[in-house]
Design a protein around this motif. Sequence first.
Motif, PDB file in Angstrom:
ATOM      1  N   GLU A 204     -10.256 -14.520   1.788  1.00  0.00           N
ATOM      2  CA  GLU A 204      -9.690 -15.761   2.276  1.00  0.00           C
ATOM      3  C   GLU A 204      -8.248 -15.524   2.711  1.00  0.00           C
ATOM      4  OE1 GLU A 204     -10.025 -18.633  -0.765  1.00  0.00           O
ATOM      5  OE2 GLU A 204     -12.215 -18.840  -0.603  1.00  0.00           O
ATOM      6  N   GLU A 205      -7.833 -16.382   3.646  1.00  0.00           N
ATOM      7  CA  GLU A 205      -6.467 -16.267   4.143  1.00  0.00           C
ATOM      8  C   GLU A 205      -5.507 -16.798   3.084  1.00  0.00           C
ATOM      9  OE1 GLU A 205      -3.804 -17.944   7.884  1.00  0.00           O
ATOM     10  OE2 GLU A 205      -5.988 -17.748   8.095  1.00  0.00           O
ATOM     11  N   VAL A 206      -4.452 -16.039   2.816  1.00  0.00           N
ATOM     12  CA  VAL A 206      -3.471 -16.433   1.806  1.00  0.00           C
ATOM     13  C   VAL A 206      -2.093 -16.415   2.443  1.00  0.00           C
ATOM     14  CG1 VAL A 206      -4.850 -15.586  -0.132  1.00  0.00           C
ATOM     15  CG2 VAL A 206      -3.240 -14.035   1.025  1.00  0.00           C
ATOM     16  N   ARG A 207      -1.148 -17.014   1.741  1.00  0.00           N
ATOM     17  CA  ARG A 207       0.223 -17.034   2.230  1.00  0.00           C
ATOM     18  C   ARG A 207       0.766 -15.601   2.259  1.00  0.00           C
ATOM     19  NH1 ARG A 207       4.071 -20.992   2.376  1.00  0.00           N
ATOM     20  NH2 ARG A 207       2.718 -22.366   1.154  1.00  0.00           N
ATOM     21  N   PRO A 208       1.392 -15.210   3.340  1.00  0.00           N
ATOM     22  CA  PRO A 208       1.932 -13.850   3.418  1.00  0.00           C
ATOM     23  C   PRO A 208       2.947 -13.594   2.309  1.00  0.00           C
ATOM     24  CG  PRO A 208       1.921 -14.865   5.575  1.00  0.00           C
ATOM     25  CD  PRO A 208       1.600 -15.948   4.590  1.00  0.00           C
ATOM     26  N   PRO A 209       3.163 -12.338   1.912  1.00  0.00           N
ATOM     27  CA  PRO A 209       4.123 -12.015   0.841  1.00  0.00           C
ATOM     28  C   PRO A 209       5.557 -12.376   1.231  1.00  0.00           C
ATOM     29  CG  PRO A 209       3.359 -10.026   1.954  1.00  0.00           C
ATOM     30  CD  PRO A 209       2.509 -11.143   2.455  1.00  0.00           C
ATOM     31  N   ARG A 210       6.399 -12.518   0.194  1.00  0.00           N
ATOM     32  CA  ARG A 210       7.773 -12.905   0.439  1.00  0.00           C
ATOM     33  C   ARG A 210       8.616 -11.749   0.953  1.00  0.00           C
ATOM     34  NH1 ARG A 210       8.936 -15.870  -5.231  1.00  0.00           N
ATOM     35  NH2 ARG A 210       8.085 -13.852  -5.895  1.00  0.00           N
ATOM     36  N   SER A 211       8.274 -10.568   0.514  1.00  0.00           N
ATOM     37  CA  SER A 211       9.023  -9.391   0.957  1.00  0.00           C
ATOM     38  C   SER A 211       8.118  -8.173   0.866  1.00  0.00           C
ATOM     39  CB  SER A 211      10.272  -9.191   0.096  1.00  0.00           C
ATOM     40  OG  SER A 211       9.898  -8.928  -1.251  1.00  0.00           O
TER      41      SER A 211
END
Length: 739
Positions: A204-211
């Motif tokens: 599933e599509e997830v929020r991209p990492p912060r860094s």
Amino acid sequence: MRAEIHRVISLCHSIKQRFQSLPLSFYAALLAVSIIYLVLISPYIISRFEVYAPGETADKDIVSPLSTRVEDIERQQLAAEVTQLRRKRYYTWDRQNAFEMVSFIEEVFSFSAEMDEKDDLTTSEKIQRIQTETQQQFNIEIPEDTAQYILSNATNHNLISSLRSLIIDLYFHNAVVSNSQEKHTAQNDIRNNLMIAKDADTEEEVRPPRSFATRNEALNRFRRMLTERGAGDLYPVFEAITSANMYYNAQLTRQKTQEILDDIGTIRYWVGRGEMIVRVGDQVSEQKHHILSELDKTIDRYRLPLNAGYFVFILFNLILQLVLLRFYIPDFKLTTKNLFLSSLATILVVIIGRFFILAYPSWGQYLIMAPLATLLNFTILGKKSALILAINGSLYYSLMSHLSLQIFVTTLFSSLIILLLSNRIKERKDLLLAGLASGTTFGLIVVLLGYLDTPETNRLGHGLLGIINGILSGSLTLVICPVFEQMFRMSTFMRLLEITNPQYELLTKLKNRAYGTFEHSLEVSQLIENLQDHFPIDILLLKAGALYHDIGKIKNPKFFTENQKEEDENPHDKLKPFESARIIKDHVKYSLEIAEKYKLPDSIVNFIREHHGTTRLEVFYQKALSQNSQSIINEKEFRYDGPKPQSLETGILHIADAVSATMKSLDEVNSEIITQKVTKIIDERLKDGQFDESPLTFRQLTILRREIINFYHQKYLKKRINYDREQKKISSGDHESSR
């Protein structure tokens, strides 16, 4: 209104009957003319353009002969490139990796705690057991110092919790990639909003990492934080278990990109009929080559139905043209000659226009010489015919120019200008002025309509071509018209003007050799000019017929009373009535011979043949009867050979000629004598059946009698009569009923 409708229905019925009665040769000619138009007009008889190879230089302009949709290779390629540039890049993010690392740490510390509680084992054995367990269970080798540190802190829950937080913070909310290049790419994708992160387990599509951090950066961070916590001996463990948990998924990215391209489909655009594909000197691109190839294939695929459609339209237009000519011009007859004659000028212009369009596709249509066709049709067939043919011709010219509305409007209006100026055309040189006016109109309309076209249109250049078109049309008319006149013996407008000029050679001969006949012909001509407001006649043609109907009297002029002076001896006094009748009748034969020699129009020849009809030479017939009372007289020898008048014009001339001759022979002229003589002549000719084959009606005969009487009253008595009062003196009831 009902009367008009009834008239139209009756006319349609008569036209239908007329078409049914036409010979097969007429229909063969109709098909032949249609095929000629088809070959000249249709762009689908042969492919008129060359399919240049990519990179080849075009040696001529090529215009699309039809409208079609063509795949846009350039835009298709551009769309693919843009999609590639702006496509989303898919990354797989294994966030479970963090939990696996935490689980490993917890299990190692848990096992170490168990070993620490075993009092039967020495410290070295416990350390060895820990090393063996991690090797077998997790396939990770740890140094002895590390195993000893873990054993010493096996129950240090604060340390374990701190390690757990460290791993989760670094691996769950952030991503670790293999190297700095992947980190830089991932950061750019995030910045350009191109990254789509997929969870490795759920997909599933997830929020991209912060860094992002590379593996080495992650290890350095672990080393620093472990050192800060006094757990530097654990670094070998983290070095063993630390790995990248995000990677670029090239296969998924290609799959998603292809799905987008498939959704875009084939990009096509509309190539309009008459659109310029390549210009001379252009280097042919891949796209232009593709367009030419597609057009060539389309034409080959639909060549037969397209040509069939053109043929049906041309045939229908040709039939409509004939029906309109027959409807508005009563004298127009449906004959093979008239069919070719009414199409000749338009076909000539189509041939010239086709040459220019093929040679110069970008501007050749502006040299379609519609004014030439109108000038020729006007001079050959008359104003009404020229108007009908101008409208039909404009349809052909538009069809030839890829259904161009601009060409239809310009050719039609330039033709109408000529017809509006037709009353001012008195000499052949006036044709040039009419052509110039028409060309100026052509050019002006081209310029005005150019503002509805693309900004790149060369409006002024095309307008100048329109003016040149008109000048060339007028000049060619001066050249072609005399050829047609001689070839087809036509009574064109210009030819009639020429032969009715008093200075014309043949009229000069008549004046010099038979002055009395010349005066008689002039009088008949003047009489006829007074009739133009009362009859639907070609007054110029009738005037020409009046001037030449007795041209044969140039030979033996003294045998005709109008050429005899008072002191002259009448040659007929020494001749037998039969001989005198033959000499008088022979003037018709001589007139026909002279008409043939001077190539007078066939319509003038008809006046010569029919102006006496089959009337009897009464003076010589009565003389023969008196001299041969005991013998049987053959009346036929004293009658003209005819035929009887066949048209309205020849019927009018028949009466006017007889009245003029009678008036010349009168010793005394007054109102009553004029009325009685004119009435008697018409009644006798009517009784003799001379008008049986003419369209003259009784009503027209009544009008004709009135106008002739008025003409001679003005000539001899210098006044017009009160016709209603004179009418009471004669019995004219029969003349007032329609025939």
